[in-house]
Design an enzyme around this catalytic site. Structure first.
Site, PDB file in Angstrom:
ATOM      1  N   ALA A  58     -10.133  -0.258  -6.366  1.00 11.27           N
ATOM      2  CA  ALA A  58      -9.008   0.119  -7.028  1.00 11.27           C
ATOM      3  C   ALA A  58      -7.497  -0.224  -6.779  1.00 11.27           C
ATOM      4  CB  ALA A  58      -8.876   1.828  -7.301  1.00 11.27           C
ATOM      5  N   GLY A  99     -13.612   0.780  -4.861  1.00 12.34           N
ATOM      6  CA  GLY A  99     -14.430   0.304  -6.345  1.00 12.34           C
ATOM      7  C   GLY A  99     -15.009  -0.813  -6.661  1.00 12.34           C
ATOM      8  N   GLU A 102     -18.515  -0.257  -5.637  1.00 11.65           N
ATOM      9  CA  GLU A 102     -19.055   0.579  -6.675  1.00 11.65           C
ATOM     10  C   GLU A 102     -19.312  -0.072  -7.965  1.00 11.65           C
ATOM     11  OE1 GLU A 102     -15.595   3.357  -6.197  1.00 11.65           O
ATOM     12  OE2 GLU A 102     -16.833   5.282  -6.029  1.00 11.65           O
ATOM     13  N   GLU A 122     -12.400   4.647   1.022  1.00  9.85           N
ATOM     14  CA  GLU A 122     -11.801   5.488   0.726  1.00  9.85           C
ATOM     15  C   GLU A 122     -10.962   6.688   1.483  1.00  9.85           C
ATOM     16  OE1 GLU A 122     -14.283   4.001  -0.672  1.00  9.85           O
ATOM     17  OE2 GLU A 122     -13.971   3.642  -2.630  1.00  9.85           O
TER      18      GLU A 122
HETATM   19  N1  T1G Z   1      -4.979  -2.573  -4.151  1.00 10.09           N
HETATM   20  C1  T1G Z   1      -3.767  -3.320  -4.243  1.00 10.09           C
HETATM   21  N2  T1G Z   1      -3.408  -4.213  -3.491  1.00 10.09           N
HETATM   22  C2  T1G Z   1      -4.170  -4.370  -2.589  1.00 10.09           C
HETATM   23  C3  T1G Z   1      -5.302  -3.746  -2.143  1.00 10.09           C
HETATM   24  C4  T1G Z   1      -5.949  -2.584  -3.207  1.00 10.09           C
HETATM   25  N3  T1G Z   1      -6.966  -2.174  -3.097  1.00 10.09           N
HETATM   26  N4  T1G Z   1      -6.138  -4.222  -1.184  1.00 10.09           N
HETATM   27  C5  T1G Z   1      -5.151  -5.171  -0.553  1.00 10.09           C
HETATM   28  N5  T1G Z   1      -4.292  -5.333  -1.381  1.00 10.09           N
HETATM   29  C6  T1G Z   1      -3.039  -6.185  -1.290  1.00 10.09           C
HETATM   30  C7  T1G Z   1      -2.229  -5.962  -0.101  1.00 10.09           C
HETATM   31  O1  T1G Z   1      -1.171  -5.158  -0.461  1.00 10.09           O
HETATM   32  C8  T1G Z   1      -1.453  -7.157  -0.019  1.00 10.09           C
HETATM   33  O2  T1G Z   1      -0.498  -7.409  -0.658  1.00 10.09           O
HETATM   34  C9  T1G Z   1      -2.781  -8.436  -0.146  1.00 10.09           C
HETATM   35  O3  T1G Z   1      -3.404  -7.627  -0.893  1.00 10.09           O
HETATM   36  C10 T1G Z   1      -3.577  -8.698   0.949  1.00 10.09           C
HETATM   37  O4  T1G Z   1      -3.749  -7.671   1.720  1.00 10.09           O
HETATM   38  C11 T1G Z   1     -12.248   4.277  -7.176  1.00 10.09           C
HETATM   39  C12 T1G Z   1     -10.373   4.858  -5.518  1.00 10.09           C
HETATM   40  C13 T1G Z   1      -8.851  -6.579   1.130  1.00 10.09           C
HETATM   41  C14 T1G Z   1      -9.596  -6.427   3.633  1.00 10.09           C
HETATM   42  O5  T1G Z   1      -8.923   0.491   0.478  1.00 10.09           O
HETATM   43  O6  T1G Z   1      -8.760  -3.455   3.556  1.00 10.09           O
HETATM   44  O7  T1G Z   1     -11.327   1.899  -4.684  1.00 10.09           O
HETATM   45  O8  T1G Z   1       1.294  -7.454   0.871  1.00 10.09           O
HETATM   46  O9  T1G Z   1      -2.548  -8.024   4.051  1.00 10.09           O
HETATM   47  O10 T1G Z   1      -5.519  -8.421   5.949  1.00 10.09           O
HETATM   48  O11 T1G Z   1     -13.504   4.785  -5.519  1.00 10.09           O
HETATM   49  O12 T1G Z   1      -6.334  -5.473   2.135  1.00 10.09           O
HETATM   50  O13 T1G Z   1       0.503  -9.573  -0.021  1.00 10.09           O
HETATM   51  O14 T1G Z   1       1.593  -8.093  -1.491  1.00 10.09           O
HETATM   52  O15 T1G Z   1      -4.521  -6.334   3.735  1.00 10.09           O
HETATM   53  O16 T1G Z   1      -6.778 -10.150   4.686  1.00 10.09           O
HETATM   54  C15 T1G Z   1     -10.387   1.161  -1.865  1.00 10.09           C
HETATM   55  C16 T1G Z   1      -7.746  -1.792   0.805  1.00 10.09           C
HETATM   56  C17 T1G Z   1      -9.195   1.356  -2.656  1.00 10.09           C
HETATM   57  C18 T1G Z   1      -9.317  -1.853   0.522  1.00 10.09           C
HETATM   58  C19 T1G Z   1      -7.647  -7.677   2.653  1.00 10.09           C
HETATM   59  N6  T1G Z   1      -9.963  -0.327  -1.235  1.00 10.09           N
HETATM   60  N7  T1G Z   1      -7.502  -3.579   1.465  1.00 10.09           N
HETATM   61  O17 T1G Z   1      -7.189  -7.800   3.851  1.00 10.09           O
HETATM   62  O18 T1G Z   1      -4.775  -8.747   3.724  1.00 10.09           O
HETATM   63  S1  T1G Z   1      -9.525   2.990  -3.330  1.00 10.09           S
HETATM   64  C20 T1G Z   1      -9.418  -0.415   0.257  1.00 10.09           C
HETATM   65  C21 T1G Z   1      -7.953  -4.028   2.578  1.00 10.09           C
HETATM   66  C22 T1G Z   1     -10.986   2.679  -4.437  1.00 10.09           C
HETATM   67  C23 T1G Z   1     -12.371   4.011  -5.772  1.00 10.09           C
HETATM   68  C24 T1G Z   1     -11.199   4.090  -4.870  1.00 10.09           C
HETATM   69  C25 T1G Z   1      -7.411  -5.332   2.899  1.00 10.09           C
HETATM   70  C26 T1G Z   1      -8.504  -6.430   2.673  1.00 10.09           C
HETATM   71  P1  T1G Z   1       0.989  -8.235  -0.381  1.00 10.09           P
HETATM   72  P2  T1G Z   1      -3.775  -7.596   3.296  1.00 10.09           P
HETATM   73  P3  T1G Z   1      -6.188  -8.736   4.635  1.00 10.09           P
END
Ligand code: T1G
Length: 682
Positions: A58, A99, A102, A122
């Site tokens: 998400a 997500g 998922e 999450e």
């Molecule tokens: N949403 C929006 N932007 C995201 C994002 C996300 N989920 N993940 C990364 N970005 C952006 C980040 O802000 C940065 O932007 C760029 O991508 C590169 O990220 C319903 C509710 C994927 C392993 O927790 O773990 O799904 O600064 O610097 O080191 O159940 O990002 O360049 O503008 O971290 O290569 C669950 C979080 C969401 C994953 C990549 N997902 N992201 O790492 O690059 S909740 C997460 C990461 C959800 C559902 C629930 C890492 C990465 P900018 P980065 P990276």
């Protein structure tokens, strides 16, 4: 959507950089799925990610905004996939997180590249999976394995999950062709091969597992609502899938606006902001393939390990053969231990060590793109080392000092190239701690600065820019916090009251236990060095000095603030310490009174927030969020509390100002009361 080929329609998750499932992408996928299901030429569907990711889940930016609830919400989209009459197969490469995973779980089958990283992180955002993860994953890989993945929030490679039941196939290359073939095969067979079962899991087993897991929750997990909610969601796996999904969604939505979830989302964004230099300072970093480390002590060998782990070649220099040998051995032991623990295979361990060249010959510095000095914390010693570095390092190499407190400009002045000099303040153990303070000297050039920040990221750390002021960001804040805690034991609290109040909000250790662990003589040495300059009107608590004079230097002498019997802390102060504290209170004419835990926490947090405001006003910290990232990454500040600045922003401003006035009065002469406005600038 590209035209279906051989009866297979491919839906691409395309929302760079990581295909986060924002509303626009959800709507596109829903429309393309609907079209594919309606198209008689389409027998099956494959969903794949564009670029380096399947999907990172998400869109974190949507949380708490109306778009997050705008149809199609993620569960709606995934229910549509799961209910599809035509097989839908996920082709997973890159990352499939939250997500994103998922979505793959809702598919009829999953094909993953072995290097793909999948997970349900999450919990690191104060949430639980909210689109079927807590219900579908346990049905595929079992309750215990699924709970482990969701409770630690860590990604795992598809290769390590190849036998788990999560994937139909794990392949070494592009999973798309294999997914297409599988989709067609399923279409011919008529249906999905491992769609999550509709029926509930055996209720007695589920109950037993959840009860046991709830008893096993750690204290810091009990402070965060998501850990208990995760177990409540797992309990619902004994229900038929639709009821379980509804229960999960209700639990997820109840977490989105909790203070912990807001703080963790704030930290997620602040961390990604912090690693970017302010626009005015941005430049192209120099490539760093070979780094030199001067000093093979604890810090130097830790830094060398971090560099080797990141794939660099490392020159480790010393002036003394025995010290060099100790450092080389410490590095060898580390990699041997990692290999024995199965974290590395022997070949990888050998390969990393092969990139280490330990030597007493300083002329090798000419090969280094970047040099990191990590010798004794004494200005004259560091200046002598930098003169030597200046003689041997090639022009344009970046020269970094690992100093914790000393003036980076005074160290740079020992060279003729101050524009190439900066501070890289690692935290011990340097190969473990993620925080790296990148300290900008008055004459540090933009390229050197950009190279320092880029190196931090290459090492998998969180580099944060700091100005060149005493204590930089973290130690400056920590000193203010520690000083306030000393005022509190003089006002009436005992050290154990302060430590318990701080661990009670999630700090791993309180300040007095930390002081005992690191050794009271470190602070004592600093205090004696500053004694001549100290203003006698300043409020100064001398309990630590008295303890050191008595030889009570902390854990290493079996006694400091606490006593240590065979390494086990008494956890409370003895009569000797209490008398010292009572004498200090009496000398100051203080009528001691007990302090409640909440008052202790507020005073400690206020002292940190006050210092943060000063750092921002002085330009030592570039952004408010940078301070909170430093405190969480380097000082054990509980991440789900956001940091001192985040905490201050949650308080009514007038209460904050009134309490700070009180703190300033109690702090007496030398307490600098900040203007708090900088805390509220984004
Ligand atoms: N949403 C929006 N932007 C995201 C994002 C996300 N989920 N993940 C990364 N970005 C952006 C980040 O802000 C940065 O932007 C760029 O991508 C590169 O990220 C319903 C509710 C994927 C392993 O927790 O773990 O799904 O600064 O610097 O080191 O159940 O990002 O360049 O503008 O971290 O290569 C669950 C979080 C969401 C994953 C990549 N997902 N992201 O790492 O690059 S909740 C997460 C990461 C959800 C559902 C629930 C890492 C990465 P900018 P980065 P990276």
């Amino acid at each position: 959507m590209p035209e279906p080929r051989d009866g297979v329609a491919v839906i691409l998750l395309d929302h760079p950089p990581v295909n986060s499932l924002d509303h626009a992408l959800r709507a596109r996928v829903a429309a393309q799925l609907q079209a594919a299901l309606a198209d008689p030429a389409v027998a099956a569907v494959v969903i794949a990610g564009s670029g380096q990711a399947f999907s990172a889940g998400a869109d974190v930016g949507e949380f708490g905004t109306p778009r997050q609830q705008q149809s199609p919400v993620l569960p709606e989209l995934l229910d549509g996939i799961a209910a599809s009459a035509k097989p839908v197969v996920a082709a997973i490469a890159g990352v499939a997180l939250g997500g994103g995973l998922e979505l793959a779980l809702a598919c009829h089958a999953r094909v993953a590249q072995d290097s793909a990283r999948v997970g349900l992180p999450e919990i690191r955002l104060g949430l639980i999976p909210g689109a079927g993860g807590t219900q579908r994953l346990p049905r595929l890989i079992g309750l215990a394995a699924a709970h482990a993945m969701m409770a630690d929030g860590q990604p795992r490679t598809a290769a390590t999950l190849a036998q788990s039941g999560l994937f139909d196939q794990v392949v070494p290359d592009d999973p798309l062709p294999v997914a297409r073939a599988l989709a067609l095969r399923l279409a011919r067979q008529g249906g999905g091969s491992c769609q999550a079962r509709q029926a509930g899991l055996p209720a007695a087993q589920v109950q037993a597992f959840v009860d046991q897991a709830r008893r096993a929750l750690k204290p810091r997990e009990r402070m965060q609502p998501a850990y208990g909610a995760l177990l409540d969601a797992l309990l619902a796996t004994s229900l038929p899938l639709p009821q379980g999904l509804a229960r999960e969604r209700a639990l997820f939505l109840s977490l989105v606006s909790t203070p912990a979830a807001q703080a963790l989302r704030y930290q997620f964004k602040a961390e990604r902001e912090a690693v970017k230099l302010p626009a005015a300072l941005q430049a192209a970093p120099l490539p760093v393939r070979t780094a030199a480390v001067i000093g093979a002590g604890t810090m130097g060998s830790g830094i060398a390990i971090a560099l080797l782990d990141a794939g660099l070649s490392v020159l480790l220099l010393e002036q003394d053969e025995a010290a060099l040998a100790r450092g080389r051995q410490a590095i060898a032991d580390y990699f041997q231990a990692r290999a024995q623990a199965g974290k590395l295979d022997q070949a990888q361990a050998a390969q990393r060590q092969a990139r280490l060249h330990a030597t007493l010959d300083w002329t090798v510095l000419a090969q280094a793109d970047l040099v990191i000095e990590a010798v004794f914390e004494e200005l004259a010693v560091k200046q002598a080392v930098f003169r030597e570095i200046d003689r041997h390092a090639r022009p344009g190499a970046v020269l970094a000092t690992n100093t914790s407190y000393l003036d980076v400009d005074e160290i740079a002045a020992a060279t003729g190239r101050a524009q190439d000099c900066l501070g890289l303040h690692f935290f011990s153990p340097a190969h473990v701690m993620k925080l790296l303070e990148v300290v900008r000297g008055a004459r540090t050039g933009k390229q050197a600065l950009a190279t320092g920040m880029a190196l931090g990221k290459a090492l998998g750390k969180v580099p944060v820019l700091s100005g060149n002021a005493f204590g930089f960001i973290g130690n400056r804040i920590y000193n203010a916090y520690r000083r306030q805690c000393e005022f509190m034991i003089e006002d009436g609290a005992w050290p154990e009251d302060v430590d318990r109040a701080m661990t009670g909000m999630g700090f791993a250790m309180g300040p007095f236990a930390v002081a005992d662990l690191s050794g009271l003589d470190i602070a004592w040495r600093m205090r004696r060095a500053q004694a001549a300059r100290r203003d006698p009107r300043e409020r100064y608590v001398d309990v630590l000095d008295r303890l050191c004079e008595m030889g009570r230097l902390g854990r290493k002498t079996q006694a400091g603030y606490y006593t240590y019997d065979q390494g086990k802390s008494s956890g409370q102060t003895d009569q000797t310490v209490r008398q010292l504290i009572e004498q200090a209170s009496a000398r100051r004419g203080i009528e001691r009174r007990p302090l409640a835990a909440d008052e202790i926490r507020r005073r400690a947090l206020l002292a940190m927030a006050n210092e943060a405001a000063l750092l921002l006003a002085e330009g030592v910290a570039a952004r408010p969020g940078d301070v909170d990232v430093v405190l969480v990454q380097g000082y054990g500040f509980p991440r789900w509390e956001g940091g001192p600045v985040f905490w201050a922003r949650q308080q009514p401003r007038e209460r904050l100002e009134a309490e700070l006035d009180q703190l300033a009065r109690a702090g007496g002469h030398g307490f600098v009361r900040a203007d708090l406005d900088p805390l509220f600038l984004s």
